[in-house]
Design a protein around this motif. Sequence first.
Motif, PDB file in Angstrom:
ATOM      1  N   ALA A 101      -1.320  -6.168   2.658  1.00 20.34           N
ATOM      2  CA  ALA A 101      -2.637  -5.524   2.635  1.00 20.34           C
ATOM      3  C   ALA A 101      -3.792  -6.522   2.546  1.00 20.34           C
ATOM      4  O   ALA A 101      -4.917  -6.179   2.907  1.00 20.34           O
ATOM      5  N   PHE A 102      -3.534  -7.728   2.085  1.00 22.72           N
ATOM      6  CA  PHE A 102      -4.603  -8.729   2.008  1.00 22.72           C
ATOM      7  C   PHE A 102      -5.017  -9.152   3.417  1.00 22.72           C
ATOM      8  O   PHE A 102      -4.208  -9.120   4.343  1.00 22.72           O
ATOM      9  N   PRO A 103      -6.257  -9.604   3.576  1.00 23.08           N
ATOM     10  CA  PRO A 103      -6.664 -10.121   4.888  1.00 23.08           C
ATOM     11  C   PRO A 103      -5.812 -11.333   5.275  1.00 23.08           C
ATOM     12  O   PRO A 103      -5.531 -12.202   4.433  1.00 23.08           O
ATOM     13  N   ALA A 104      -5.410 -11.388   6.531  1.00 18.08           N
ATOM     14  CA  ALA A 104      -4.577 -12.495   7.020  1.00 18.08           C
ATOM     15  C   ALA A 104      -5.248 -13.829   6.743  1.00 18.08           C
ATOM     16  O   ALA A 104      -6.445 -13.995   6.971  1.00 18.08           O
TER      17      ALA A 104
ATOM     18  N   GLU B 227      -0.152 -16.104  -0.925  1.00 16.97           N
ATOM     19  CA  GLU B 227       0.627 -16.013  -2.166  1.00 16.97           C
ATOM     20  C   GLU B 227       1.698 -14.935  -2.058  1.00 16.97           C
ATOM     21  O   GLU B 227       2.833 -15.124  -2.499  1.00 16.97           O
ATOM     22  N   GLN B 228       1.348 -13.795  -1.472  1.00 16.17           N
ATOM     23  CA  GLN B 228       2.327 -12.723  -1.340  1.00 16.17           C
ATOM     24  C   GLN B 228       3.466 -13.149  -0.420  1.00 16.17           C
ATOM     25  O   GLN B 228       4.637 -12.906  -0.724  1.00 16.17           O
TER      26      GLN B 228
ATOM     27  N   ASN C  99       4.667 -12.910  10.615  1.00 16.85           N
ATOM     28  CA  ASN C  99       3.255 -12.613  10.900  1.00 16.85           C
ATOM     29  C   ASN C  99       2.660 -11.629   9.894  1.00 16.85           C
ATOM     30  O   ASN C  99       1.939 -10.702  10.262  1.00 16.85           O
ATOM     31  N   GLY C 100       2.987 -11.805   8.639  1.00 17.34           N
ATOM     32  CA  GLY C 100       2.432 -10.952   7.586  1.00 17.34           C
ATOM     33  C   GLY C 100       3.042  -9.574   7.516  1.00 17.34           C
ATOM     34  O   GLY C 100       2.466  -8.673   6.912  1.00 17.34           O
ATOM     35  N   LYS C 101       4.222  -9.409   8.100  1.00 13.95           N
ATOM     36  CA  LYS C 101       4.875  -8.105   8.109  1.00 13.95           C
ATOM     37  C   LYS C 101       6.324  -8.240   7.651  1.00 13.95           C
ATOM     38  O   LYS C 101       7.006  -9.199   7.964  1.00 13.95           O
ATOM     39  N   VAL C 102       6.775  -7.211   6.932  1.00 11.44           N
ATOM     40  CA  VAL C 102       8.133  -7.144   6.395  1.00 11.44           C
ATOM     41  C   VAL C 102       8.788  -5.884   6.927  1.00 11.44           C
ATOM     42  O   VAL C 102       8.121  -4.854   7.084  1.00 11.44           O
TER      43      VAL C 102
END
Length: 114
Positions: A70-73, A80-81, A94-97
């Motif tokens: 949910a944080f901005p890329a 950190e996440q 790419n920021g997805k799980v």
Amino acid sequence: MLPTASPPTSEQRILAAVRALPYGQVAGYGAIARRAGLPGRARMVARVLAHNNDPGLPWHRVLRSDGHIAFPAGSSGWEEQIRRLQAEGVQVNNGKVRMPLAEDTLDAAFWAPR
């Protein structure tokens, strides 16, 4: 008479649901809300996590329902996440799980392997 304990607050129920997420597993904000007995309150989960300062809380295991962070890329929270998830063996692309299947839907109950 013994004093009666007051029921847990919505915030306490949300935090308990987040703490119950096992190492290396993720859930969406909506799934956490349902587990806390607060269906439809995904935004409340996000607010509780945003204002929580407990360093031991596994907040990093909670994602958007589509698996995105949910944080901005590129932000420090995003980085950190990703770092924390990868340290637990969770693949992040790419920021997805990849999210687990919904555990409490009629389709999940009907189509689940026996």
